[in-house]
Design a protein around this motif. Structure first.
Motif, PDB file in Angstrom:
ATOM      1  N   SER A  91       0.806  -1.223   0.031  1.00  0.00           N
ATOM      2  CA  SER A  91       0.053  -0.099   0.099  1.00  0.00           C
ATOM      3  C   SER A  91       0.686   1.326   0.124  1.00  0.00           C
ATOM      4  CB  SER A  91      -0.853   0.101   1.302  1.00  0.00           C
ATOM      5  OG  SER A  91      -1.681   1.263   1.403  1.00  0.00           O
ATOM      6  N   ARG A  92       0.620   2.265  -0.789  1.00  0.00           N
ATOM      7  CA  ARG A  92       1.196   3.680  -0.889  1.00  0.00           C
ATOM      8  C   ARG A  92       0.313   4.734  -0.732  1.00  0.00           C
ATOM      9  NH1 ARG A  92       6.044   1.100  -0.086  1.00  0.00           N
ATOM     10  NH2 ARG A  92       6.842   0.046  -1.955  1.00  0.00           N
ATOM     11  N   ASP A  93      -0.915   4.240   0.038  1.00  0.00           N
ATOM     12  CA  ASP A  93      -2.158   5.490   0.281  1.00  0.00           C
ATOM     13  C   ASP A  93      -1.570   6.637   1.092  1.00  0.00           C
ATOM     14  OD1 ASP A  93      -3.477   3.980  -1.724  1.00  0.00           O
ATOM     15  OD2 ASP A  93      -4.380   2.764  -0.201  1.00  0.00           O
ATOM     16  N   HIS A  94      -0.637   6.169   2.225  1.00  0.00           N
ATOM     17  CA  HIS A  94      -0.468   6.876   3.162  1.00  0.00           C
ATOM     18  C   HIS A  94       1.001   6.676   3.720  1.00  0.00           C
ATOM     19  CE1 HIS A  94      -4.831   7.101   4.003  1.00  0.00           C
ATOM     20  NE2 HIS A  94      -5.039   6.001   3.731  1.00  0.00           N
ATOM     21  N   ILE A  95       1.757   7.238   2.701  1.00  0.00           N
ATOM     22  CA  ILE A  95       3.256   7.001   2.841  1.00  0.00           C
ATOM     23  C   ILE A  95       4.041   7.525   4.063  1.00  0.00           C
ATOM     24  CG2 ILE A  95       3.769   6.771   0.242  1.00  0.00           C
ATOM     25  CD1 ILE A  95       4.534   9.750   0.340  1.00  0.00           C
ATOM     26  N   THR A  96       3.342   8.754   4.736  1.00  0.00           N
ATOM     27  CA  THR A  96       3.801   9.068   6.179  1.00  0.00           C
ATOM     28  C   THR A  96       3.252   8.310   7.327  1.00  0.00           C
ATOM     29  OG1 THR A  96       2.117  10.834   6.045  1.00  0.00           O
ATOM     30  CG2 THR A  96       3.985  11.654   5.054  1.00  0.00           C
ATOM     31  N   CYS A  97       2.492   7.184   7.142  1.00  0.00           N
ATOM     32  CA  CYS A  97       1.907   6.739   8.280  1.00  0.00           C
ATOM     33  C   CYS A  97       2.839   5.562   8.963  1.00  0.00           C
ATOM     34  CB  CYS A  97       0.504   6.120   7.763  1.00  0.00           C
ATOM     35  SG  CYS A  97      -0.366   5.094   9.358  1.00  0.00           S
ATOM     36  N   PRO A  98       3.367   5.634  10.084  1.00  0.00           N
ATOM     37  CA  PRO A  98       4.027   4.542  10.517  1.00  0.00           C
ATOM     38  C   PRO A  98       3.642   3.274  10.623  1.00  0.00           C
ATOM     39  CG  PRO A  98       3.551   6.155  12.251  1.00  0.00           C
ATOM     40  CD  PRO A  98       2.726   6.681  10.848  1.00  0.00           C
ATOM     41  N   GLU A 100       1.240   2.006   8.127  1.00  0.00           N
ATOM     42  CA  GLU A 100       1.464   1.486   6.878  1.00  0.00           C
ATOM     43  C   GLU A 100       3.034   1.219   6.617  1.00  0.00           C
ATOM     44  OE1 GLU A 100       1.485   3.738   2.992  1.00  0.00           O
ATOM     45  OE2 GLU A 100      -0.596   2.953   3.159  1.00  0.00           O
ATOM     46  N   GLY A 101       3.930   1.860   6.928  1.00  0.00           N
ATOM     47  CA  GLY A 101       5.340   1.673   6.810  1.00  0.00           C
ATOM     48  C   GLY A 101       5.579   0.206   7.543  1.00  0.00           C
ATOM     49  N   ALA A 102       5.070   0.174   8.759  1.00  0.00           N
ATOM     50  CA  ALA A 102       5.497  -1.324   9.293  1.00  0.00           C
ATOM     51  C   ALA A 102       4.791  -2.446   8.703  1.00  0.00           C
ATOM     52  CB  ALA A 102       5.013  -1.183  10.754  1.00  0.00           C
ATOM     53  N   VAL A 103       3.742  -2.312   8.115  1.00  0.00           N
ATOM     54  CA  VAL A 103       2.973  -3.328   7.499  1.00  0.00           C
ATOM     55  C   VAL A 103       3.694  -3.794   6.306  1.00  0.00           C
ATOM     56  CG1 VAL A 103       0.927  -3.853   6.067  1.00  0.00           C
ATOM     57  CG2 VAL A 103       0.752  -3.005   8.586  1.00  0.00           C
ATOM     58  N   ASN A 104       3.977  -2.679   5.518  1.00  0.00           N
ATOM     59  CA  ASN A 104       4.778  -2.795   4.349  1.00  0.00           C
ATOM     60  C   ASN A 104       6.205  -3.293   4.354  1.00  0.00           C
ATOM     61  OD1 ASN A 104       2.737  -1.755   2.751  1.00  0.00           O
ATOM     62  ND2 ASN A 104       3.581   0.403   2.300  1.00  0.00           N
ATOM     63  N   THR A 105       6.857  -2.761   5.437  1.00  0.00           N
ATOM     64  CA  THR A 105       8.259  -3.545   5.875  1.00  0.00           C
ATOM     65  C   THR A 105       7.993  -5.099   6.020  1.00  0.00           C
ATOM     66  OG1 THR A 105       9.024  -1.656   6.653  1.00  0.00           O
ATOM     67  CG2 THR A 105      10.121  -3.590   7.385  1.00  0.00           C
ATOM     68  N   PHE A 106       6.895  -5.600   6.874  1.00  0.00           N
ATOM     69  CA  PHE A 106       6.620  -6.881   7.081  1.00  0.00           C
ATOM     70  C   PHE A 106       6.405  -7.864   6.003  1.00  0.00           C
ATOM     71  CE2 PHE A 106       3.451 -10.162   7.377  1.00  0.00           C
ATOM     72  CZ  PHE A 106       3.961 -11.018   8.235  1.00  0.00           C
ATOM     73  N   LEU A 107       5.442  -7.179   5.102  1.00  0.00           N
ATOM     74  CA  LEU A 107       5.136  -8.012   3.862  1.00  0.00           C
ATOM     75  C   LEU A 107       6.316  -7.962   2.777  1.00  0.00           C
ATOM     76  CD1 LEU A 107       1.522  -6.299   3.131  1.00  0.00           C
ATOM     77  CD2 LEU A 107       2.067  -8.719   3.809  1.00  0.00           C
ATOM     78  N   ASP A 108       7.143  -6.866   2.585  1.00  0.00           N
ATOM     79  CA  ASP A 108       8.166  -7.000   1.978  1.00  0.00           C
ATOM     80  C   ASP A 108       8.977  -7.995   2.320  1.00  0.00           C
ATOM     81  OD1 ASP A 108       9.365  -5.829  -0.586  1.00  0.00           O
ATOM     82  OD2 ASP A 108      10.917  -4.849   0.905  1.00  0.00           O
ATOM     83  N   GLN A 109       9.472  -8.141   3.645  1.00  0.00           N
ATOM     84  CA  GLN A 109      10.220  -9.019   4.152  1.00  0.00           C
ATOM     85  C   GLN A 109       9.729 -10.345   3.775  1.00  0.00           C
ATOM     86  OE1 GLN A 109      11.312  -7.824   8.032  1.00  0.00           O
ATOM     87  NE2 GLN A 109      12.658  -5.964   7.205  1.00  0.00           N
ATOM     88  N   ALA A 110       8.636 -10.758   4.188  1.00  0.00           N
ATOM     89  CA  ALA A 110       7.830 -11.857   4.293  1.00  0.00           C
ATOM     90  C   ALA A 110       7.753 -12.405   2.577  1.00  0.00           C
ATOM     91  CB  ALA A 110       6.431 -11.872   4.557  1.00  0.00           C
ATOM     92  N   MET A 111       7.273 -11.613   1.816  1.00  0.00           N
ATOM     93  CA  MET A 111       7.636 -12.092   0.379  1.00  0.00           C
ATOM     94  C   MET A 111       8.785 -12.174  -0.133  1.00  0.00           C
ATOM     95  SD  MET A 111       4.469  -9.761  -1.429  1.00  0.00           S
ATOM     96  CE  MET A 111       4.946  -8.042  -0.969  1.00  0.00           C
ATOM     97  N   ALA A 112      10.111 -11.591   0.267  1.00  0.00           N
ATOM     98  CA  ALA A 112      11.282 -11.894  -0.151  1.00  0.00           C
ATOM     99  C   ALA A 112      11.719 -13.226   0.380  1.00  0.00           C
ATOM    100  CB  ALA A 112      12.304 -10.682   0.343  1.00  0.00           C
ATOM    101  N   ASP A 113      11.406 -13.650   1.652  1.00  0.00           N
ATOM    102  CA  ASP A 113      11.639 -14.917   2.116  1.00  0.00           C
ATOM    103  C   ASP A 113      11.131 -15.768   1.368  1.00  0.00           C
ATOM    104  OD1 ASP A 113      13.255 -13.516   4.121  1.00  0.00           O
ATOM    105  OD2 ASP A 113      11.530 -13.919   5.855  1.00  0.00           O
ATOM    106  N   ALA A 114       9.856 -15.575   1.141  1.00  0.00           N
ATOM    107  CA  ALA A 114       9.030 -16.712   0.166  1.00  0.00           C
ATOM    108  C   ALA A 114       9.507 -16.862  -1.110  1.00  0.00           C
ATOM    109  CB  ALA A 114       7.355 -16.372   0.242  1.00  0.00           C
ATOM    110  N   GLU A 115      10.071 -15.893  -1.842  1.00  0.00           N
ATOM    111  CA  GLU A 115      10.361 -16.066  -3.035  1.00  0.00           C
ATOM    112  C   GLU A 115      11.682 -16.637  -3.120  1.00  0.00           C
ATOM    113  OE1 GLU A 115      10.251 -14.916  -7.131  1.00  0.00           O
ATOM    114  OE2 GLU A 115       8.926 -14.081  -5.671  1.00  0.00           O
ATOM    115  N   ARG A 116      12.631 -16.396  -2.346  1.00  0.00           N
ATOM    116  CA  ARG A 116      13.835 -17.400  -1.964  1.00  0.00           C
ATOM    117  C   ARG A 116      13.823 -18.544  -1.826  1.00  0.00           C
ATOM    118  NH1 ARG A 116      15.532 -12.609   0.439  1.00  0.00           N
ATOM    119  NH2 ARG A 116      15.006 -13.379   2.850  1.00  0.00           N
ATOM    120  N   ALA A 117      12.658 -19.061  -0.976  1.00  0.00           N
ATOM    121  CA  ALA A 117      12.306 -20.525  -0.930  1.00  0.00           C
ATOM    122  C   ALA A 117      11.592 -21.098  -2.135  1.00  0.00           C
ATOM    123  CB  ALA A 117      11.384 -20.476   0.358  1.00  0.00           C
ATOM    124  N   LEU A 118      10.851 -20.282  -2.827  1.00  0.00           N
ATOM    125  CA  LEU A 118      10.236 -20.733  -4.005  1.00  0.00           C
ATOM    126  C   LEU A 118      11.213 -20.931  -5.063  1.00  0.00           C
ATOM    127  CD1 LEU A 118       7.421 -21.294  -5.315  1.00  0.00           C
ATOM    128  CD2 LEU A 118       7.445 -19.031  -6.089  1.00  0.00           C
TER     129      LEU A 118
END
Length: 135
Positions: A91-98, A100-118
């Motif tokens: 989500s990039r709807d509220h780029i100043t919201c901490p 949203e930033g925390a959620v995006n960081t979590f999702l980005d890391q989780a997807m990177a981990d999953a992509e490596r495993a896949l």
């Protein structure tokens, strides 16, 4: 919408390997219940990466270009799709919201981990492995 190209092309490649010969775009299209033009476009992407080759004429069609034990699922995936296998967008709807930033960081890391495993699993599995699972 789900992208079924990888599953469908792995299906085709295993059949081609097991049958040991060339298949026309029309035959593959019947197998996949699709149009031969779609098959030619998709197979052209595999041809560009050296996975299949084509020949014209009476005995023409598509053939696997190298041994089934040399073609990995990762190679087929990369021929068909660039970028991540996942379609989850941040989500990039509220780029100043901490939050949203925390959620995006979590999702980005989780997807990177999953992509490596896949990718590890895809790289370690060949068309021969899939054929062996069938037989």
């Amino acid at each position: 919408m789900s992208d079924t190209r990888l599953a469908r092309m792995l299906h085709v490649l295993v059949h081609m390997h097991l049958l040991g010969g060339g298949e026309t775009s029309e035959t593959i299209a019947k197998m996949l219940n699709t149009n031969p033009v779609v098959v030619r476009r998709t197979m052209a992407a595999l041809k560009e990466k050296g996975i299949v080759r084509s020949a014209g004429g009476r005995s023409g069609g598509w053939r696997i270009a190298k041994g089934a034990d040399e073609i990995t699922v990762e190679q087929v995936h990369d021929a068909l799709q660039t970028g991540s296998a996942f379609s989850i967008a941040l989500s990039r709807d509220h780029i100043t919201c901490p939050v949203e930033g925390a959620v995006n960081t979590f999702l980005d890391q989780a997807m990177a981990d999953a992509e490596r495993a896949l990718r590890t699993r895809f790289a370690g599995t060949t068309i021969q492995d899939l054929a062996n699972a069938f037989v």
